[in-house]
Design a protein around this motif. Structure first.
Motif, short mmCIF file in Angstrom:
data_model
loop_
_atom_site.label_atom_id
_atom_site.label_comp_id
_atom_site.label_asym_id
_atom_site.label_seq_id
_atom_site.Cartn_x
_atom_site.Cartn_y
_atom_site.Cartn_z
N ALA A 1 -6.31 -1.06 -7.80
CA ALA A 1 -7.41 -0.67 -8.69
C ALA A 1 -7.31 0.80 -9.07
O ALA A 1 -7.54 1.17 -10.23
CB ALA A 1 -8.75 -0.95 -8.01
N THR A 2 -6.96 1.65 -8.11
CA THR A 2 -6.80 3.07 -8.39
C THR A 2 -5.67 3.31 -9.38
O THR A 2 -5.80 4.10 -10.33
CB THR A 2 -6.51 3.85 -7.09
OG1 THR A 2 -7.60 3.65 -6.18
CG2 THR A 2 -6.35 5.33 -7.36
N THR A 3 -4.56 2.60 -9.19
CA THR A 3 -3.42 2.75 -10.10
C THR A 3 -3.78 2.27 -11.50
O THR A 3 -3.40 2.89 -12.50
CB THR A 3 -2.20 1.96 -9.57
OG1 THR A 3 -1.94 2.34 -8.21
CG2 THR A 3 -0.96 2.24 -10.41
N LEU B 1 -4.10 7.87 0.56
CA LEU B 1 -3.96 6.42 0.69
C LEU B 1 -2.91 6.05 1.74
O LEU B 1 -3.07 5.09 2.49
CB LEU B 1 -3.61 5.81 -0.66
CG LEU B 1 -4.71 5.92 -1.73
CD1 LEU B 1 -4.18 5.52 -3.10
CD2 LEU B 1 -5.92 5.08 -1.34
N ALA C 1 -5.87 -3.79 -2.38
CA ALA C 1 -6.66 -3.98 -3.61
C ALA C 1 -7.15 -2.64 -4.14
O ALA C 1 -7.15 -2.41 -5.36
CB ALA C 1 -7.84 -4.91 -3.33
N ALA C 2 -7.55 -1.75 -3.24
CA ALA C 2 -8.02 -0.43 -3.67
C ALA C 2 -6.90 0.39 -4.32
O ALA C 2 -7.13 1.10 -5.31
CB ALA C 2 -8.59 0.33 -2.47
N VAL C 3 -5.69 0.27 -3.78
CA VAL C 3 -4.55 1.00 -4.36
C VAL C 3 -4.23 0.47 -5.75
O VAL C 3 -3.99 1.25 -6.69
CB VAL C 3 -3.31 0.87 -3.43
CG1 VAL C 3 -2.06 1.38 -4.13
CG2 VAL C 3 -3.54 1.66 -2.15
N SER D 1 0.95 3.86 -3.09
CA SER D 1 0.57 5.27 -2.91
C SER D 1 1.74 6.19 -3.25
O SER D 1 1.54 7.28 -3.82
CB SER D 1 0.09 5.51 -1.48
OG SER D 1 1.07 5.12 -0.52
N GLY E 1 -7.86 -5.21 1.76
CA GLY E 1 -8.81 -4.41 1.00
C GLY E 1 -8.20 -3.10 0.54
O GLY E 1 -8.45 -2.63 -0.59
N LEU E 2 -7.38 -2.50 1.40
CA LEU E 2 -6.73 -1.24 1.04
C LEU E 2 -5.71 -1.46 -0.07
O LEU E 2 -5.59 -0.64 -0.99
CB LEU E 2 -6.06 -0.65 2.28
CG LEU E 2 -5.49 0.77 2.15
CD1 LEU E 2 -6.54 1.74 1.64
CD2 LEU E 2 -4.95 1.24 3.50
N VAL F 1 0.84 -1.21 0.00
CA VAL F 1 0.00 0.00 0.00
C VAL F 1 0.87 1.25 0.00
O VAL F 1 0.61 2.20 -0.76
CB VAL F 1 -0.95 0.01 1.21
CG1 VAL F 1 -1.71 1.33 1.29
CG2 VAL F 1 -1.94 -1.14 1.13
#
Length: 296
Positions: free
Chosen positions: A203-205, A248, A199-201, A82, A196-197, A78
């Motif tokens: 997906a955002t990238t 993030l 995965a979110a990073v 970020s 989950g965080l 993460v």
């Protein structure tokens, strides 16, 4: 070289701004994958889904030591992801990422210990606090370029740590005494939060890398002056992605505060929270989607 060629190919798209029909023309101009390319893409997607399943199921089969190791890997993924958003896509190498991690940690810890907040609200506050801190500093900071920018961000990280340790904020941060946290939150829940965080990073990238915004950021990295000549608002884009990366990082710091159960300036602003993510991004590939993951 491949990214430079891609930028040259889409130079008209970068300069198109919000002209009518620009999105449709851009989609038509993008190369289409052949059968082999689709097969390789599908295989990669299947591998990612399989790995995601293994990680999600880890609390049910892994012992505490293994789960602890996986948590720390995800935490640094993460942080690397970020950092990659802020630096990998713009070429502005900064050593101040730990400042946003620490601000997120302290914001969450203070909200929980002194404000009695629910941990979920406190984690969200950690991300917002880090983003606001980055926004307040980004406009003057991102006007500095080259090694001067890197040195300035290093000073920012150390200055933030010293300020949190000082007598001026001792009533809030408790300085060296630290802030203990007692939460009715299992370790498996903390692990899944960090997963989950992560995965979110990713997906955002992915979304950023496959958007016109991502192309503009890469144009800034390749040649900022040329990007400005194309009409790209370089300062605004750099500030936006810098704040996103800080948000993030603040979320990660807030979740990690619940993992540590104790926050003081030493563990909130540890230099490894900057150095390890940078190494991961460099080895995995700066400005790429899975670079920070592969670098870990």
């Amino acid at each position: 070289m491949e990214q430079s060629a891609r930028l040259q190919e889409h130079a008209p798209e970068l300069a198109a701004g919000h002209q009518p029909g620009a999105n449709a023309a851009s989609r038509e101009a993008l190369p289409r994958l052949g059968p082999a390319g689709r097969w390789v893409t599908g295989l990669g997607a299947a591998a990612l889904v399989a790995w995601a399943g293994v990680l999600v199921a880890a609390p049910f089969y892994a012992n505490r030591a293994t789960l602890n190791m996986l948590y720390l890997v995800l935490y640094f993924v993460v942080l690397a992801g970020s950092w990659n958003l802020a630096s990998g896509f713009t070429g502005y190498i900064h050593f101040g990422h730990v400042a946003f991690v620490g601000v997120g940690m302290y914001a969450a810890a203070i909200a929980i210990a002194d404000g009695g907040w629910h941990w979920a609200a406190a984690v969200a506050l950690g991300g917002v606090a880090a983003a606001l801190y980055a926004a307040a500093l980004s406009f003057p900071l991102l006007r500095v370029k080259g090694p001067y920018f890197t040195i300035t961000t290093l000073a920012l990280a150390e200055g933030t740590r010293i300020l949190a340790s000082s007598e001026y904020l001792e009533g809030i941060t408790r300085a060296g005494s630290g802030i203990p946290l007692f939460l009715p939150l299992s370790f498996s829940a903390k692990y899944l939060l960090m997963l989950g965080l992560a995965a979110a990073v990713v997906a955002t990238t992915y979304g950023l890398a496959n958007s016109r915004l991502g192309l503009r950021l890469l144009a800034i990295r390749e040649d900022e002056m040329a990007a400005e000549n194309l009409g790209i608002e370089t300062v605004r884009l750099k500030v936006g992605v810098f704040v996103l990366g800080a948000f993030l990082a603040g979320l990660a710091g807030a979740v990690h505060a619940t993992y540590l159960s104790y926050v003081d300036p030493l563990n909130a602003f540890h230099i490894q929270y900057t150095l390890i993510p940078i190494v991961m991004a460099f080895f995995g590939g700066m400005g790429t989607v899975l670079g920070p993951v592969g670098g870990g």
